[in-house]
Design an enzyme around this catalytic site. Sequence first.
Site, PDB file in Angstrom:
ATOM      1  N   ARG A   1     -19.644 -38.582 -46.366  1.00 21.68           N
ATOM      2  CA  ARG A   1     -18.845 -37.417 -45.968  1.00 21.68           C
ATOM      3  C   ARG A   1     -18.519 -36.640 -47.239  1.00 21.68           C
ATOM      4  O   ARG A   1     -18.802 -37.072 -48.336  1.00 21.68           O
ATOM      5  CB  ARG A   1     -17.577 -37.793 -45.161  1.00 21.68           C
ATOM      6  CG  ARG A   1     -16.924 -39.062 -45.437  1.00 21.68           C
ATOM      7  CD  ARG A   1     -15.878 -39.157 -46.535  1.00 21.68           C
ATOM      8  NE  ARG A   1     -15.170 -37.974 -46.872  1.00 21.68           N
ATOM      9  CZ  ARG A   1     -14.910 -37.606 -48.113  1.00 21.68           C
ATOM     10  NH1 ARG A   1     -15.331 -38.337 -49.149  1.00 21.68           N
ATOM     11  NH2 ARG A   1     -14.247 -36.509 -48.393  1.00 21.68           N
ATOM     12  N   GLY A   2     -17.906 -35.458 -47.023  1.00 22.42           N
ATOM     13  CA  GLY A   2     -17.684 -34.548 -48.140  1.00 22.42           C
ATOM     14  C   GLY A   2     -18.843 -33.553 -48.165  1.00 22.42           C
ATOM     15  O   GLY A   2     -20.017 -33.962 -48.078  1.00 22.42           O
TER      16      GLY A   2
ATOM     17  N   GLN B   1      -8.691 -39.976 -45.844  1.00 24.80           N
ATOM     18  CA  GLN B   1      -9.545 -39.844 -47.036  1.00 24.80           C
ATOM     19  C   GLN B   1      -8.713 -39.968 -48.321  1.00 24.80           C
ATOM     20  O   GLN B   1      -9.190 -40.504 -49.327  1.00 24.80           O
ATOM     21  CB  GLN B   1     -10.254 -38.482 -47.051  1.00 24.80           C
ATOM     22  CG  GLN B   1     -11.371 -38.343 -46.037  1.00 24.80           C
ATOM     23  CD  GLN B   1     -10.896 -37.740 -44.735  1.00 24.80           C
ATOM     24  OE1 GLN B   1      -9.742 -37.858 -44.363  1.00 24.80           O
ATOM     25  NE2 GLN B   1     -11.794 -37.113 -44.013  1.00 24.80           N
TER      26      GLN B   1
ATOM     27  N   ASP C   1     -15.026 -26.830 -47.678  1.00 23.59           N
ATOM     28  CA  ASP C   1     -16.237 -27.068 -46.880  1.00 23.59           C
ATOM     29  C   ASP C   1     -17.031 -25.800 -46.638  1.00 23.59           C
ATOM     30  O   ASP C   1     -18.240 -25.841 -46.410  1.00 23.59           O
ATOM     31  CB  ASP C   1     -15.881 -27.713 -45.538  1.00 23.59           C
ATOM     32  CG  ASP C   1     -15.530 -29.172 -45.757  1.00 23.59           C
ATOM     33  OD1 ASP C   1     -14.383 -29.438 -46.163  1.00 23.59           O
ATOM     34  OD2 ASP C   1     -16.424 -30.021 -45.580  1.00 23.59           O
TER      35      ASP C   1
HETATM   36  O1  MRU Z   1     -14.372 -34.726 -43.069  1.00 21.73           O
HETATM   37  P1  MRU Z   1     -14.739 -34.878 -44.516  1.00 21.73           P
HETATM   38  O2  MRU Z   1     -14.193 -36.105 -45.146  1.00 21.73           O
HETATM   39  O3  MRU Z   1     -16.212 -34.694 -44.738  1.00 21.73           O
HETATM   40  O4  MRU Z   1     -14.007 -33.637 -45.211  1.00 21.73           O
HETATM   41  C1  MRU Z   1     -14.106 -33.507 -46.596  1.00 21.73           C
HETATM   42  C2  MRU Z   1     -13.331 -32.378 -47.154  1.00 21.73           C
HETATM   43  O5  MRU Z   1     -12.672 -31.657 -46.448  1.00 21.73           O
HETATM   44  C3  MRU Z   1     -13.505 -32.113 -48.616  1.00 21.73           C
HETATM   45  O6  MRU Z   1     -12.336 -31.579 -49.147  1.00 21.73           O
HETATM   46  C4  MRU Z   1     -14.640 -31.110 -48.816  1.00 21.73           C
HETATM   47  O7  MRU Z   1     -15.781 -31.502 -48.112  1.00 21.73           O
HETATM   48  C5  MRU Z   1     -14.983 -30.933 -50.243  1.00 21.73           C
HETATM   49  S1  MRU Z   1     -15.779 -32.340 -50.949  1.00 21.73           S
HETATM   50  C6  MRU Z   1     -16.159 -31.950 -52.550  1.00 21.73           C
END
Ligand code: MRU
Length: 336
Positions: free
Chosen positions: A49-50, A184, A225
Amino acid sequence: MKPSNFRPVAYDGGVLTLLDQTRLPQDEIYEQFKTVEAIALAIEHMVVRGAPAIGLAAAYGIVVAAHRGTPLSEADARLRRTRPTAVNLFWALDRMKHVWLQGTDIQPLEDEAHAIHQEDAANCLRIGEVGAEFIPDDATILTHCNAGALATAEYGTALAVIRAAHSQGKRIRVLADETRPWLQGARLTTWELMRDGINVTLICDSAVAHLAGRGEISCAITGADRIAKNGDVANKIGTRGVACILQMHELPFYVAAPWSTIDLSLETGAQIAIEERSEQEVTHIANHRTAPEGVAARNPAFDITPAAWVSNLFTERGATGQNIAHGLASISSPTL
Ligand code: MRU
């Protein structure tokens, strides 16, 4: 800045290896993925994820498809259906598609996915240097969700800024909020920063306003994102609340993201698709039911922070300054 000693995404010989982020911080388990369907499910279930890491996993998904003889248009379509909000997924798949439309040989596809991997690590390193200039000595920095090495090829975005400030010898303390419902912050950000020996304290999401009101937060920094042309930022649910609180207390709220997160095709954040995830993430914590059976629940996974609440955006091309839209236009211009 030193690279970390874990690899969220690694590829070799037709096999994608992911550090299973659903098992952290208790277990550091690497799992192998040999089909596009398995990789798509890993993205949906947040094994990886991320935003940048999702893009990277999808890019390698195309390489895995080429190895298996899976039609690349099918692989591309399946991977595009995994998660809607992070534009890095679509950006990476577009890059891969550009290659496979010219021929389906495996080597050029592998080279492109490796290039995405290496570029993301280099971009994160640079984002760290750009952002660290804005972090004063003796700062207490709040971060939300995980925008760290786990979420990227290496270093992270928000956490790269924190790592760079730390490696420059600045005395910093990090407040990681839990980031309900998926945690997270509690599970991943604390894990990463503790491994690097960076001072981190876990707080509940609901403690942010209290601590800001007492003068116990110097600034906040998060990842993103998707960022629209006007500078509106889509990021993990709760980011908008953090930015609003920081704005009310006249504290800087920073965003750090690679250029691959910027979507100049969208005029404003209102056009960004917001993922809604399973109600179970809200009614349960770690598979333990915490809400009454049958209760209605909502689980939007991202929110939009208006550009006006963002004090600065750090990218590998530089910082935009407070007028994010103007800054994006100037640093994207080839003449500057
Ligand atoms: O749902 P996730 O854990 O994928 O969401 C991640 C985030 O919102 C992060 O802040 C974003 O992807 C930036 S990661 C460098």
